[in-house]
Write a protein that holds these residues in place. Structure first.
Motif, mmCIF file in Angstrom:
data_model
loop_
_atom_site.group_PDB
_atom_site.id
_atom_site.type_symbol
_atom_site.label_atom_id
_atom_site.label_comp_id
_atom_site.label_asym_id
_atom_site.label_seq_id
_atom_site.Cartn_x
_atom_site.Cartn_y
_atom_site.Cartn_z
ATOM 1 N N HIS A 121 6.681 41.019 18.351
ATOM 2 C CA HIS A 121 7.637 40.041 17.825
ATOM 3 C C HIS A 121 7.313 39.748 16.365
ATOM 4 O O HIS A 121 6.148 39.661 15.973
ATOM 5 C CB HIS A 121 7.582 38.754 18.640
ATOM 6 C CG HIS A 121 8.750 37.852 18.413
ATOM 7 N ND1 HIS A 121 8.876 37.050 17.290
ATOM 8 C CD2 HIS A 121 9.870 37.632 19.147
ATOM 9 C CE1 HIS A 121 10.003 36.377 17.350
ATOM 10 N NE2 HIS A 121 10.630 36.704 18.468
ATOM 11 N N ALA A 123 7.368 37.086 14.793
ATOM 12 C CA ALA A 123 6.591 35.854 14.610
ATOM 13 C C ALA A 123 5.090 36.113 14.661
ATOM 14 O O ALA A 123 4.308 35.303 14.162
ATOM 15 C CB ALA A 123 6.976 34.829 15.676
ATOM 16 N N ASP A 259 3.564 29.677 19.980
ATOM 17 C CA ASP A 259 4.861 29.727 19.302
ATOM 18 C C ASP A 259 5.542 31.071 19.534
ATOM 19 O O ASP A 259 6.750 31.139 19.765
ATOM 20 C CB ASP A 259 4.665 29.485 17.807
ATOM 21 C CG ASP A 259 5.954 29.608 17.022
ATOM 22 O OD1 ASP A 259 6.707 28.626 16.974
ATOM 23 O OD2 ASP A 259 6.206 30.702 16.461
ATOM 24 N N VAL A 260 4.774 32.152 19.488
ATOM 25 C CA VAL A 260 5.347 33.490 19.682
ATOM 26 C C VAL A 260 5.879 33.641 21.101
ATOM 27 O O VAL A 260 6.948 34.219 21.330
ATOM 28 C CB VAL A 260 4.315 34.589 19.381
ATOM 29 C CG1 VAL A 260 4.980 35.965 19.408
ATOM 30 C CG2 VAL A 260 3.655 34.360 18.027
ATOM 31 N N GLU A 263 9.074 31.875 21.221
ATOM 32 C CA GLU A 263 10.099 32.627 20.485
ATOM 33 C C GLU A 263 10.679 33.734 21.354
ATOM 34 O O GLU A 263 11.896 33.983 21.337
ATOM 35 C CB GLU A 263 9.506 33.225 19.211
ATOM 36 C CG GLU A 263 9.125 32.210 18.141
ATOM 37 C CD GLU A 263 10.294 31.801 17.276
ATOM 38 O OE1 GLU A 263 11.450 32.158 17.591
ATOM 39 O OE2 GLU A 263 10.045 31.093 16.274
ATOM 40 N N ARG A 264 9.815 34.417 22.104
ATOM 41 C CA ARG A 264 10.288 35.465 23.007
ATOM 42 C C ARG A 264 11.259 34.896 24.045
ATOM 43 O O ARG A 264 12.311 35.475 24.333
ATOM 44 C CB ARG A 264 9.107 36.129 23.726
ATOM 45 C CG ARG A 264 8.449 37.254 22.963
ATOM 46 C CD ARG A 264 9.382 38.432 22.797
ATOM 47 N NE ARG A 264 8.743 39.590 22.213
ATOM 48 C CZ ARG A 264 9.385 40.522 21.526
ATOM 49 N NH1 ARG A 264 10.682 40.398 21.283
ATOM 50 N NH2 ARG A 264 8.754 41.576 21.047
ATOM 51 N N VAL A 266 13.021 32.097 23.828
ATOM 52 C CA VAL A 266 14.241 31.646 23.149
ATOM 53 C C VAL A 266 15.157 32.831 22.870
ATOM 54 O O VAL A 266 16.380 32.763 23.077
ATOM 55 C CB VAL A 266 13.894 30.909 21.845
ATOM 56 C CG1 VAL A 266 15.149 30.685 20.996
ATOM 57 C CG2 VAL A 266 13.222 29.581 22.151
ATOM 58 N N ASP A 267 14.596 33.947 22.412
ATOM 59 C CA ASP A 267 15.393 35.138 22.142
ATOM 60 C C ASP A 267 16.090 35.636 23.407
ATOM 61 O O ASP A 267 17.128 36.300 23.338
ATOM 62 C CB ASP A 267 14.514 36.260 21.577
ATOM 63 C CG ASP A 267 14.018 35.951 20.170
ATOM 64 O OD1 ASP A 267 14.538 35.012 19.549
ATOM 65 O OD2 ASP A 267 13.099 36.658 19.705
ATOM 66 N N LEU A 276 9.584 24.364 19.952
ATOM 67 C CA LEU A 276 9.014 25.165 18.866
ATOM 68 C C LEU A 276 8.434 24.266 17.780
ATOM 69 O O LEU A 276 7.335 24.508 17.277
ATOM 70 C CB LEU A 276 10.067 26.102 18.281
ATOM 71 C CG LEU A 276 10.428 27.330 19.125
ATOM 72 C CD1 LEU A 276 11.680 28.007 18.564
ATOM 73 C CD2 LEU A 276 9.271 28.315 19.158
ATOM 74 N N GLU A 280 4.405 24.027 16.740
ATOM 75 C CA GLU A 280 3.973 24.239 15.362
ATOM 76 C C GLU A 280 3.198 23.029 14.841
ATOM 77 O O GLU A 280 2.217 23.169 14.113
ATOM 78 C CB GLU A 280 5.190 24.527 14.476
ATOM 79 C CG GLU A 280 5.817 25.895 14.746
ATOM 80 C CD GLU A 280 7.111 26.093 13.982
ATOM 81 O OE1 GLU A 280 7.494 25.175 13.216
ATOM 82 O OE2 GLU A 280 7.739 27.152 14.144
#
Length: 291
Positions: A121, A123, A259-260, A263-264, A266-267, A276, A280
């Protein structure tokens, strides 16, 4: 209801192997973004094949805590989760851009959003840079420094090197560090010769591994010449051939990895609200595992 399942390798031999998985799961659990957050492993309990059956949610986001696409993400995990209709071609990936495939687990009556590994990813690039900041205790680290991103490397899986090269190139494009290089344990250019590839007096070395273990805590420090015996430890920075080597340890122990993972998800369509932003904020000052 939606659940997050983080799947990782684990180890029968290294009790610390699973710790980053539990740490990142705990961080995400605190956000309240998912009704359930579970961990699953190949070499530890709970096992891949059972973890889906431990959740009550009908919709499950599965995020592999692996560095590259390959044997585990394309064969082992989908097989053990019993994802109906899985085929690696569904990711339409060239080795670094797998995103998400939605499949059913018939015998568990679950809809699974199977995500690409965290290691590819975009990120993850920020996590590598954050790891450099952490080990040097300098949020502006870059000028005057070289940065080596280290991977395992193997002729058996060409995607292993692709992930390393992908992030190395992205960081190079930031024009932040004076020098950038991808190095490997099992192929050229080798991390053993790290000082041959940099002119900078200071070089940060970040292994793109999920957990600290045999490779990151024994092989790499000895191979680079930081220590003759890993059991006696090493200095950070250590001096090798007149250069200062800032060895960061596994990138997967960096708190920002949570966070990564998010992100996965969320995608893949997960609704995580402000999770998120929360992660952070929480991880900005938190020390990495083992630091």
């Amino acid at each position: 209801m939606q659940a997050l399942v983080i799947v990782a390798h684990g180890s029968h031999l290294n009790p610390d192997s699973a710790q980053p998985t539990y740490d990142h799961a705990d961080t995400i659990r605190k956000t309240g973004a998912f009704d359930e957050v579970r961990e699953g492993f190949w070499k530890e309990e709970p096992h891949f094949r059972e973890v889906i059956r431990t959740v009550e949610s009908d919709e499950v986001f599965v995020v592999p805590l692996f560095i590259s696409e390959g044997y585990f993400t394309e064969q082992v995990i989908p097989r053990e989760l019993r994802l109906e209709g899985w085929d690696p071609d569904l990711w339409e990936s060239d080795g670094t851009d797998a995103t998400e495939v939605t499949l059913e687990v018939g015998d568990a009556e679950k809809t699974v959003h199977y995500c690409g590994p965290v290691g590819t990813h975009d990120a993850m690039t920020d996590v590598i840079v954050k790891r450099a900041e952490t080990v040097t205790d300098d949020p502006d680290v870059g000028p005057g420094f070289g940065l080596a991103v280290v991977g395992h490397g193997t002729e058996r899986n060409e995607n292993s090197a692709k992930a390393i090269e992908h992030h190395t190139e992205r960081i190079r494009e930031m024009d932040r560090f004076d020098e950038m290089r991808a190095l490997y344990m099992d192929e050229e250019p080798e991390v053993d010769d790290v000082t041959d590839y940099f002119e900078s007096e200071d070089v940060v070395v970040v292994p793109l591994f999920v957990a600290d273990g045999f490779h990151t805590q024994e092989d790499i420090p000895e191979d680079m010449g930081l220590t003759d015996d890993y059991r006696t430890g090493w200095d950070v920075p250590g001096i090798v051939d007149g250069q200062r080597i800032w060895y960061a340890g596994a990138v997967g122990t960096e708190p920002l990895m949570a966070d990564v993972i998010l992100e996965r998800a969320v995608d893949a369509g997960a609704d995580v609200g402000d999770a998120l932003e929360q992660v952070e904020s929480w991880t900005s000052e938190r020390p990495a595992a083992g630091d």
